[in-house]
Design a protein around this motif. Structure first.
Motif, PDB file in Angstrom:
ATOM      1  N   THR A  62       0.793  -1.229   0.000  1.00  0.00           N
ATOM      2  CA  THR A  62       0.000   0.000   0.000  1.00  0.00           C
ATOM      3  C   THR A  62       0.826   1.280   0.000  1.00  0.00           C
ATOM      4  OG1 THR A  62      -0.187  -0.011   2.426  1.00  0.00           O
ATOM      5  CG2 THR A  62      -1.905  -1.160   1.179  1.00  0.00           C
ATOM      6  N   HIS A  63       2.152   1.169   0.014  1.00  0.00           N
ATOM      7  CA  HIS A  63       2.965   2.396  -0.023  1.00  0.00           C
ATOM      8  C   HIS A  63       4.357   2.090  -0.538  1.00  0.00           C
ATOM      9  CE1 HIS A  63       4.089   6.494   0.927  1.00  0.00           C
ATOM     10  NE2 HIS A  63       5.103   6.083   1.657  1.00  0.00           N
ATOM     11  N   HIS A  64       4.775   2.823  -1.542  1.00  0.00           N
ATOM     12  CA  HIS A  64       6.102   2.662  -2.139  1.00  0.00           C
ATOM     13  C   HIS A  64       6.470   3.958  -2.830  1.00  0.00           C
ATOM     14  CE1 HIS A  64       9.609   0.582  -3.413  1.00  0.00           C
ATOM     15  NE2 HIS A  64       9.087  -0.602  -3.640  1.00  0.00           N
ATOM     16  N   HIS A  65       7.782   4.136  -3.041  1.00  0.00           N
ATOM     17  CA  HIS A  65       8.306   5.172  -3.932  1.00  0.00           C
ATOM     18  C   HIS A  65       9.271   4.440  -4.867  1.00  0.00           C
ATOM     19  CE1 HIS A  65       6.608   8.045  -1.123  1.00  0.00           C
ATOM     20  NE2 HIS A  65       7.349   7.545  -0.147  1.00  0.00           N
ATOM     21  N   LEU A  66       8.754   3.959  -5.967  1.00  0.00           N
ATOM     22  CA  LEU A  66       9.535   3.057  -6.810  1.00  0.00           C
ATOM     23  C   LEU A  66      10.757   3.735  -7.421  1.00  0.00           C
ATOM     24  CD1 LEU A  66       6.535   1.177  -8.385  1.00  0.00           C
ATOM     25  CD2 LEU A  66       8.389   0.083  -7.113  1.00  0.00           C
ATOM     26  N   PHE A  67      10.705   5.042  -7.619  1.00  0.00           N
ATOM     27  CA  PHE A  67      11.871   5.726  -8.185  1.00  0.00           C
ATOM     28  C   PHE A  67      13.092   5.603  -7.278  1.00  0.00           C
ATOM     29  CE2 PHE A  67      10.173   9.056  -5.443  1.00  0.00           C
ATOM     30  CZ  PHE A  67      11.304   9.709  -4.971  1.00  0.00           C
ATOM     31  N   GLN A  68      12.861   5.338  -6.000  1.00  0.00           N
ATOM     32  CA  GLN A  68      13.971   5.287  -5.054  1.00  0.00           C
ATOM     33  C   GLN A  68      14.812   4.013  -5.164  1.00  0.00           C
ATOM     34  OE1 GLN A  68      12.523   6.147  -1.105  1.00  0.00           O
ATOM     35  NE2 GLN A  68      11.679   8.139  -1.712  1.00  0.00           N
ATOM     36  N   THR A  69      14.377   3.047  -5.985  1.00  0.00           N
ATOM     37  CA  THR A  69      15.276   1.901  -6.196  1.00  0.00           C
ATOM     38  C   THR A  69      16.562   2.341  -6.898  1.00  0.00           C
ATOM     39  OG1 THR A  69      14.295   1.272  -8.330  1.00  0.00           O
ATOM     40  CG2 THR A  69      13.341   0.285  -6.352  1.00  0.00           C
ATOM     41  N   MET A  70      16.568   3.571  -7.420  1.00  0.00           N
ATOM     42  CA  MET A  70      17.766   4.128  -8.040  1.00  0.00           C
ATOM     43  C   MET A  70      18.760   4.649  -7.002  1.00  0.00           C
ATOM     44  SD  MET A  70      18.731   4.446 -11.285  1.00  0.00           S
ATOM     45  CE  MET A  70      17.167   4.319 -12.145  1.00  0.00           C
ATOM     46  N   THR A  71      18.336   4.774  -5.745  1.00  0.00           N
ATOM     47  CA  THR A  71      19.206   5.390  -4.727  1.00  0.00           C
ATOM     48  C   THR A  71      19.176   4.596  -3.418  1.00  0.00           C
ATOM     49  OG1 THR A  71      17.365   6.909  -4.176  1.00  0.00           O
ATOM     50  CG2 THR A  71      19.098   7.749  -5.638  1.00  0.00           C
ATOM     51  N   ARG A  72      19.537   3.343  -3.484  1.00  0.00           N
ATOM     52  CA  ARG A  72      19.619   2.524  -2.274  1.00  0.00           C
ATOM     53  C   ARG A  72      20.991   2.696  -1.617  1.00  0.00           C
ATOM     54  NH1 ARG A  72      15.850  -2.670  -3.363  1.00  0.00           N
ATOM     55  NH2 ARG A  72      16.071  -2.802  -5.604  1.00  0.00           N
ATOM     56  N   ALA A  73      20.975   2.652  -0.296  1.00  0.00           N
ATOM     57  CA  ALA A  73      22.216   2.616   0.494  1.00  0.00           C
ATOM     58  C   ALA A  73      23.170   3.751   0.130  1.00  0.00           C
ATOM     59  CB  ALA A  73      22.917   1.264   0.331  1.00  0.00           C
ATOM     60  N   VAL A  74      22.634   4.941  -0.128  1.00  0.00           N
ATOM     61  CA  VAL A  74      23.485   6.111  -0.381  1.00  0.00           C
ATOM     62  C   VAL A  74      24.252   6.427   0.906  1.00  0.00           C
ATOM     63  CG1 VAL A  74      23.479   8.579  -0.912  1.00  0.00           C
ATOM     64  CG2 VAL A  74      21.955   7.019  -2.160  1.00  0.00           C
ATOM     65  N   PRO A  75      25.581   6.442   0.879  1.00  0.00           N
ATOM     66  CA  PRO A  75      26.344   6.533   2.129  1.00  0.00           C
ATOM     67  C   PRO A  75      25.945   7.696   3.029  1.00  0.00           C
ATOM     68  CG  PRO A  75      27.799   5.897   0.353  1.00  0.00           C
ATOM     69  CD  PRO A  75      26.462   6.191  -0.280  1.00  0.00           C
ATOM     70  N   ALA A  76      25.767   8.884   2.476  1.00  0.00           N
ATOM     71  CA  ALA A  76      25.473  10.053   3.304  1.00  0.00           C
ATOM     72  C   ALA A  76      24.088  10.001   3.941  1.00  0.00           C
ATOM     73  CB  ALA A  76      25.609  11.325   2.473  1.00  0.00           C
ATOM     74  N   ALA A  77      23.220   9.124   3.429  1.00  0.00           N
ATOM     75  CA  ALA A  77      21.858   9.023   3.966  1.00  0.00           C
ATOM     76  C   ALA A  77      21.639   7.785   4.816  1.00  0.00           C
ATOM     77  CB  ALA A  77      20.857   9.025   2.812  1.00  0.00           C
ATOM     78  N   GLN A  78      22.653   6.942   4.936  1.00  0.00           N
ATOM     79  CA  GLN A  78      22.453   5.648   5.592  1.00  0.00           C
ATOM     80  C   GLN A  78      22.079   5.770   7.063  1.00  0.00           C
ATOM     81  OE1 GLN A  78      25.736   2.958   5.000  1.00  0.00           O
ATOM     82  NE2 GLN A  78      25.665   3.156   2.757  1.00  0.00           N
TER      83      GLN A  78
END
Length: 445
Positions: A62-78
């Motif tokens: 019921t909730h996703h942001h599919l575009f974010q599969t392009m930005t997994r495990a970004v070091p500065a956001a981990q």
């Protein structure tokens, strides 16, 4: 008539109103619909051998942001909390374009399908460099999952006191105009629809009060649902009280954002009055346990919400705040968190599976056609091989979230094979993975 038989399942977990679990059962599928469930059934069509398998309804996200599969495990956001996490990723997302939206949607949907998911919503709230909701809908049609695309929006940038950079916000009149366009072009209200559209301003801290209100009016005029983020963490509550002088639930009620045509993501910090409001109005909640853990947001009051009568479904949230999109694993996490909060007997394996099937169907307005294996329901069916190491020694193979595979063997959507023998059939997944990795390398350059 197109017909097939799923034959000889060890257990069919129907999730029907009687909560039947049928041993050694068969399922007849005809023209995309479950025609019969029981033992000793026959067909003149194709046969899928389900011996050694547990069969469930397809899971519902019921909730996703599919575009974010392009930005997994970004070091500065981990290791960042929600607001810092967003501020780290916004500049990266501003470099995406139509091809990124298309490919990341393919990848995210394939990951969901392999975890047994047959229907998903997607909250797309930024449209940089010519990207459109159309790009994700095209990708979903190629993959073959039921797709509830939500036309998100952000209109208040940093220069006006908002969180997103000005480059990622849109003019509010243009937002509403495009909402009309995508609903008219893509929303299918009919039973069995593969594509539906909802309207979804990103959050109360990225759009104006006026846009929230006008979006609600437009959605009801068009007969489509409403979706946004709400009460996700303590920062969210503090912002609402500072900017609006009230809690998030009160703000939602004031602007027309409650009702059985509305569902909110997260709701980790709802208080008792807000839970009662959502129960009274049948306002839905998308519970995203892994993301809530990943961002340190807290444990949503799922048991309290369900006890009050709030419709609750399950969401994986975006892959940048979860780093995965596995819905059966999400169901396990939901079970574990409620046990941490309320005790070891508080939330059963069946309750978790119900959250991921019937719960999601109710939240997305599909309770009369999806989320169950029963006559007349859509043939969205997940087949889990429980003969492998994950289930070895299990006394209760149907308790999948306790001891079972996290990758589906076969997945049917509308009676069509999307996954067979653990492989996605509908498009070139290895090619898409290669393409996405190439795009990520370009973003890193």
């Amino acid at each position: 008539m197109a017909e097939l038989l799923i034959k000889g399942a060890d257990v069919v977990v129907t999730m029907d109103d009687a909560q039947r679990e049928l041993k050694g059962a068969d399922i007849v599928v005809r023209d995309g619909v479950v025609a019969d469930v029981g033992a000793g059934l026959a067909t003149t069509g194709d046969i899928i051998d389900a011996a050694g398998c547990v069969v469930t309804p397809g899971l519902i996200n019921t909730h996703h942001h599919l575009f974010q599969t392009m930005t997994r495990a970004v070091p500065a956001a981990q290791d960042a909390a929600l607001f810092g996490w967003l501020q780290t990723l916004y500049p990266i997302w501003s470099r995406l374009g139509p091809e990124h939206l298309f490919t990341s949607t393919q990848i995210g949907l394939a990951e969901l399908a392999l975890s047994g998911c047959s229907m998903t919503s997607d909250h797309l709230y930024l449209f940089p460099n010519g990207g459109r909701l159309d790009d994700t809908i095209e990708a979903a049609r190629e993959v073959g999952l039921r797709f509830h695309a939500t036309r998100g929006s952000m209109s208040i940038g940093e220069s006006k006191g908002g969180l997103p950079p000005d480059a990622l916000v849109e003019d509010e009149a243009a937002i509403l105009e495009d909402c009309i366009r995508v609903v008219d072009a893509f929303h299918d209200p009919k039973t069995g629809a593969m594509t539906r559209v909802a309207l979804a301003p990103c959050s109360p801290f990225s759009v104006s009060r006026e846009l929230m209100r006008e979006t609600a009016v437009l959605a009801r005029d068009k007969g489509v649902m409403l979706h946004t983020h709400l009460a996700e963490n303590d920062e969210d509550i503090a912002f609402s009280q500072s900017a609006f002088g009230c809690r998030p639930g009160q703000y939602a009620e004031e602007l027309g954002w409650v009702g059985d045509d509305v569902w909110h993501a997260h709701c980790v910090k709802l208080d008792r009055d807000e839970i009662d409001l959502f129960a009274h109005t049948r306002t839905g909640v998308a519970h995203c346990p892994c993301s809530n853990c990943r961002l340190g947001s807290g444990i949503a009051p799922v048991i309290d919400m369900q006890a009050a009568g709030v419709p609750v479904g399950l969401g994986v949230d975006g892959s940048a705040s979860n780093d995965a999109g596995n819905l059966i694993s999400e169901a396990r996490q939901a079970m574990l968190l409620q046990r941490v909060a309320h005790g070891g007997d508080a939330f059963s394996a069946r309750a978790a599976l119900e959250l991921a099937t019937r719960g999601g169907a109710e939240v997305l307005g599909r309770a009369q056609e999806c989320g169950q294996i029963a006559r007349g329901f859509r043939a969205d069916i997940a087949i889990w091989d429980v003969s492998g190491v994950e289930s070895a020694g299990s006394w209760d193979p149907a308790a999948l979230v306790l001891a079972g595979p996290t990758r589906v063997r076969d997945l049917l959507v509308e009676g069509r094979g999307i996954v067979r023998d653990g492989k996605v059939l509908s498009f070139d997944l290895p090619g898409a993975v290669q393409q996405q990795n190439k795009m990520v390398r370009q973003l890193l350059a």
